[in-house]
Design an enzyme around this catalytic site. Sequence first.
Site, short mmCIF file in Angstrom:
data_model
loop_
_atom_site.label_atom_id
_atom_site.label_comp_id
_atom_site.label_asym_id
_atom_site.label_seq_id
_atom_site.Cartn_x
_atom_site.Cartn_y
_atom_site.Cartn_z
N LYS A 234 -3.68 4.62 -3.45
CA LYS A 234 -4.86 3.81 -3.75
C LYS A 234 -5.68 3.58 -2.50
O LYS A 234 -6.91 3.67 -2.52
CB LYS A 234 -4.44 2.50 -4.40
CG LYS A 234 -3.91 2.69 -5.81
CD LYS A 234 -3.32 1.42 -6.36
CE LYS A 234 -2.60 1.68 -7.66
NZ LYS A 234 -1.47 2.60 -7.54
N ASP B 16 2.03 -2.79 4.18
CA ASP B 16 3.30 -2.68 3.46
C ASP B 16 4.39 -3.24 4.36
O ASP B 16 4.31 -3.11 5.58
CB ASP B 16 3.62 -1.23 3.08
CG ASP B 16 4.54 -1.15 1.88
OD1 ASP B 16 4.04 -0.94 0.76
OD2 ASP B 16 5.76 -1.33 2.06
N ALA C 289 0.78 -1.24 0.00
CA ALA C 289 0.00 0.00 0.00
C ALA C 289 0.81 1.29 0.00
O ALA C 289 0.38 2.28 -0.58
CB ALA C 289 -0.94 0.01 1.21
N ASP D 158 -0.42 -3.72 -6.15
CA ASP D 158 0.36 -2.81 -7.00
C ASP D 158 1.80 -3.21 -6.72
O ASP D 158 2.44 -2.69 -5.80
CB ASP D 158 0.07 -1.36 -6.63
CG ASP D 158 0.75 -0.37 -7.57
OD1 ASP D 158 1.53 -0.82 -8.44
OD2 ASP D 158 0.52 0.83 -7.42
N CYS E 70 3.53 -0.17 -12.59
CA CYS E 70 3.75 1.01 -13.45
C CYS E 70 4.82 0.69 -14.48
O CYS E 70 5.52 1.57 -14.95
CB CYS E 70 4.10 2.24 -12.61
SG CYS E 70 5.56 2.07 -11.59
N PRO F 126 3.12 4.40 -0.63
CA PRO F 126 2.79 5.46 0.30
C PRO F 126 1.31 5.73 0.49
O PRO F 126 0.93 6.60 1.27
CB PRO F 126 3.49 6.67 -0.29
CG PRO F 126 3.51 6.43 -1.75
CD PRO F 126 3.65 4.93 -1.91
N GLY F 127 0.41 5.00 -0.21
CA GLY F 127 -0.99 5.03 0.16
C GLY F 127 -1.99 5.65 -0.79
O GLY F 127 -3.15 5.79 -0.43
#
Length: 177
Positions: free
Chosen positions: A37, A53, A32, A107, A160, A34-35
């Site tokens: 989403k 995380d 997660a 992610d 990404c 730095p947050g």
Amino acid sequence: KEGLVSIQDLSSQRIIDLVQPNPDDNLLDICAAPGGKSLAIAISRKCRLISNDKSKIRLKLLENEIVRLKDHLVTMPKITNFNPLIPKQLNSLFNLANDGFDYIILDAPCSGSGIQRRRPEVPWTKTRQQLETLVTTQSKLLDACWKILKNKGILIYCTCSIFYNEGEGQVMKFLER
């Protein structure tokens, strides 16, 4: 300062359109920090949200954002610091949900090849061995998520990266397994 604005890339926030939890659903953002989403979900969706995380340093960024945005959150994320690649810690994550998670957002850590327009140095920051290690880690994370996903749950995988081995290729191999 009042939490009225958060800057995020549109592409990273599009995932929120895929997540439609019910208030009783367990949703895990497994990598997660730095947050972005987690916070987009917490602002717009009521559910049992766990933002995990393995990095305590990166989780601090998420905790700071929760404080800044607290007046705008529909859901207060539960912050956890487990490494899902360690079986005992994965089991601890599983125990936070009732028979598994309804949604898991992965992610995954990646090469970052898709963010070159903002960070042009990215193509030169990883060696071939580091890229291979990332692909292996992504595969292990997918398998770990599958173990704690509820039957008929939804697993969302994203990176990404523009590299096939980190995106479509990774998903194809996962589906074969």
